[in-house]
Write a protein that holds these residues in place. Structure first.
Motif, PDB file in Angstrom:
ATOM      1  N   VAL A  16       6.627  14.302  53.461  1.00 55.15           N
ATOM      2  CA  VAL A  16       5.969  15.140  54.459  1.00 55.15           C
ATOM      3  C   VAL A  16       5.121  16.145  53.696  1.00 55.15           C
ATOM      4  CG1 VAL A  16       6.293  16.762  56.356  1.00 55.15           C
ATOM      5  CG2 VAL A  16       7.920  14.873  56.044  1.00 55.15           C
ATOM      6  N   LEU A  17       3.846  16.214  54.041  1.00 56.35           N
ATOM      7  CA  LEU A  17       2.924  17.150  53.405  1.00 56.35           C
ATOM      8  C   LEU A  17       2.574  18.214  54.426  1.00 56.35           C
ATOM      9  CD1 LEU A  17       0.604  14.414  51.852  1.00 56.35           C
ATOM     10  CD2 LEU A  17       2.635  15.454  50.831  1.00 56.35           C
ATOM     11  N   THR A  18       2.865  19.473  54.084  1.00 57.39           N
ATOM     12  CA  THR A  18       2.618  20.569  55.021  1.00 57.39           C
ATOM     13  C   THR A  18       1.345  21.316  54.638  1.00 57.39           C
ATOM     14  OG1 THR A  18       3.796  22.326  53.834  1.00 57.39           O
ATOM     15  CG2 THR A  18       5.111  20.894  55.283  1.00 57.39           C
ATOM     16  N   GLY A  19       0.808  22.029  55.597  1.00 60.25           N
ATOM     17  CA  GLY A  19      -0.300  22.937  55.359  1.00 60.25           C
ATOM     18  C   GLY A  19       0.147  24.331  55.713  1.00 60.25           C
ATOM     19  N   SER A 145       0.340   9.320  58.419  1.00 59.38           N
ATOM     20  CA  SER A 145       0.219   9.628  59.835  1.00 59.38           C
ATOM     21  C   SER A 145       0.379  11.125  60.081  1.00 59.38           C
ATOM     22  CB  SER A 145       1.300   8.874  60.615  1.00 59.38           C
ATOM     23  OG  SER A 145       1.188   9.118  61.992  1.00 59.38           O
ATOM     24  N   ALA A 146      -0.465  11.657  60.941  1.00 61.11           N
ATOM     25  CA  ALA A 146      -0.360  13.067  61.338  1.00 61.11           C
ATOM     26  C   ALA A 146       0.667  13.188  62.454  1.00 61.11           C
ATOM     27  CB  ALA A 146      -1.712  13.583  61.810  1.00 61.11           C
ATOM     28  N   VAL A 147       1.522  14.205  62.337  1.00 60.53           N
ATOM     29  CA  VAL A 147       2.551  14.472  63.337  1.00 60.53           C
ATOM     30  C   VAL A 147       2.489  15.961  63.667  1.00 60.53           C
ATOM     31  CG1 VAL A 147       5.027  14.493  63.819  1.00 60.53           C
ATOM     32  CG2 VAL A 147       4.039  12.612  62.499  1.00 60.53           C
ATOM     33  N   ARG A 148       2.378  16.263  64.951  1.00 53.25           N
ATOM     34  CA  ARG A 148       2.357  17.664  65.387  1.00 53.25           C
ATOM     35  C   ARG A 148       3.784  18.069  65.738  1.00 53.25           C
ATOM     36  NH1 ARG A 148      -2.008  18.621  69.542  1.00 53.25           N
ATOM     37  NH2 ARG A 148      -0.462  17.749  70.938  1.00 53.25           N
ATOM     38  N   GLN A 149       4.295  19.057  65.011  1.00 57.64           N
ATOM     39  CA  GLN A 149       5.676  19.489  65.191  1.00 57.64           C
ATOM     40  C   GLN A 149       5.966  19.934  66.616  1.00 57.64           C
ATOM     41  OE1 GLN A 149       7.320  21.808  61.679  1.00 57.64           O
ATOM     42  NE2 GLN A 149       5.100  22.005  61.307  1.00 57.64           N
ATOM     43  N   SER A 150       5.048  20.675  67.217  1.00 58.15           N
ATOM     44  CA  SER A 150       5.272  21.206  68.565  1.00 58.15           C
ATOM     45  C   SER A 150       5.434  20.090  69.600  1.00 58.15           C
ATOM     46  CB  SER A 150       4.148  22.168  68.964  1.00 58.15           C
ATOM     47  OG  SER A 150       2.899  21.516  68.922  1.00 58.15           O
ATOM     48  N   LYS A 155       9.262  24.596  66.464  1.00 57.12           N
ATOM     49  CA  LYS A 155       8.396  25.756  66.240  1.00 57.12           C
ATOM     50  C   LYS A 155       8.207  25.873  64.727  1.00 57.12           C
ATOM     51  CE  LYS A 155       7.895  30.669  66.920  1.00 57.12           C
ATOM     52  NZ  LYS A 155       8.547  31.921  67.186  1.00 57.12           N
ATOM     53  N   PRO A 156       6.967  25.664  64.232  1.00 56.40           N
ATOM     54  CA  PRO A 156       6.747  25.728  62.784  1.00 56.40           C
ATOM     55  C   PRO A 156       7.212  27.059  62.201  1.00 56.40           C
ATOM     56  CG  PRO A 156       4.823  24.806  63.873  1.00 56.40           C
ATOM     57  CD  PRO A 156       5.734  25.329  64.957  1.00 56.40           C
ATOM     58  N   PHE A 157       7.783  26.985  61.006  1.00 59.75           N
ATOM     59  CA  PHE A 157       8.282  28.175  60.317  1.00 59.75           C
ATOM     60  C   PHE A 157       7.154  29.179  60.137  1.00 59.75           C
ATOM     61  CE2 PHE A 157       8.949  30.638  56.452  1.00 59.75           C
ATOM     62  CZ  PHE A 157      10.168  31.228  56.746  1.00 59.75           C
ATOM     63  N   ALA A 167       1.506  25.022  59.074  1.00 58.58           N
ATOM     64  CA  ALA A 167       0.604  24.443  60.061  1.00 58.58           C
ATOM     65  C   ALA A 167       1.385  23.509  60.990  1.00 58.58           C
ATOM     66  CB  ALA A 167      -0.528  23.687  59.372  1.00 58.58           C
ATOM     67  N   ASP A 168       1.007  23.502  62.268  1.00 57.94           N
ATOM     68  CA  ASP A 168       1.713  22.692  63.265  1.00 57.94           C
ATOM     69  C   ASP A 168       1.652  21.200  62.924  1.00 57.94           C
ATOM     70  OD1 ASP A 168       3.122  22.009  65.557  1.00 57.94           O
ATOM     71  OD2 ASP A 168       1.397  22.224  66.882  1.00 57.94           O
TER      72      ASP A 168
END
Length: 182
Positions: A16-19, A145-150, A155-157, A167-168
């Protein structure tokens, strides 16, 4: 003839790559999180794949890298980031991430998998394009693949009253190899 290909963490990587987001985003690290324990299966009907499943153990996540930020990501910050990620994902209540694809269609580069992604106890329809490459003695599979946490009730940290946050949308990458003779 029906066949099943099985893959595990020794066959590839799931990351998982976060922004970072917010007015203080330049202070935050873009994390590379590796899921250390996972397994996947590809079911085949004849010479065509017919289904794909993936199970990932949320508690096995590790913070492998952190780019950006004011200073390099230290060992104590990795521990804190892992703890924050586990809390954010609700790992105690939702210890597994699942993807089940029951529709597999050929594409020019490989296959399109359509199914259900389950994270944080919520299910959403999801589609993945998996590239399949012939590497001599091995088949290489890869997807991003892009995944939106919301979308999954996560709720993103965030910290500093929300001025620095994850980033969400995160990017999930998967790579695996399989010997042709197996």
């Amino acid at each position: 003839m029906s066949t099943v290909w099985r893959f595990g963490d020794s066959d590839g990587t799931l990351q998982v790559l976060t922004g970072v987001d917010g007015v203080a985003a330049r202070m935050g690290h873009r994390l590379t999180i590796t899921i250390k324990t996972w397994h996947a299966e590809v079911s085949w009907d004849g010479d065509q794949p017919s289904a794909f499943t993936l199970r990932a153990d949320v508690n096995s996540l590790a913070i492998d890298d952190g780019e950006g930020g004011v200073t390099p990501l230290s060992a104590p910050e990795r521990v804190l980031a892992r703890s924050n990620a586990l809390k954010t994902l609700g790992a105690n209540r939702f210890p597994e991430i699942r993807f089940d694809a029951n529709t597999v269609e050929p594409t020019e580069a490989g296959f399109r998998l359509t199914g259900t992604l389950q994270i944080h106890g919520r299910r959403r329809d999801h589609c993945l394009d998996v590239a399949v490459t012939d590497s001599g003695d091995f088949w290489e599979l890869s997807t991003s693949s892009a995944v939106r946490q919301s979308d999954f009730g996560i709720k993103p940290f965030s910290m500093m009253m929300g001025s620095l946050r994850v980033a969400d949308t995160v990017t999930v990458t998967f790579t695996a190899t399989r010997p042709k003779d197996s």
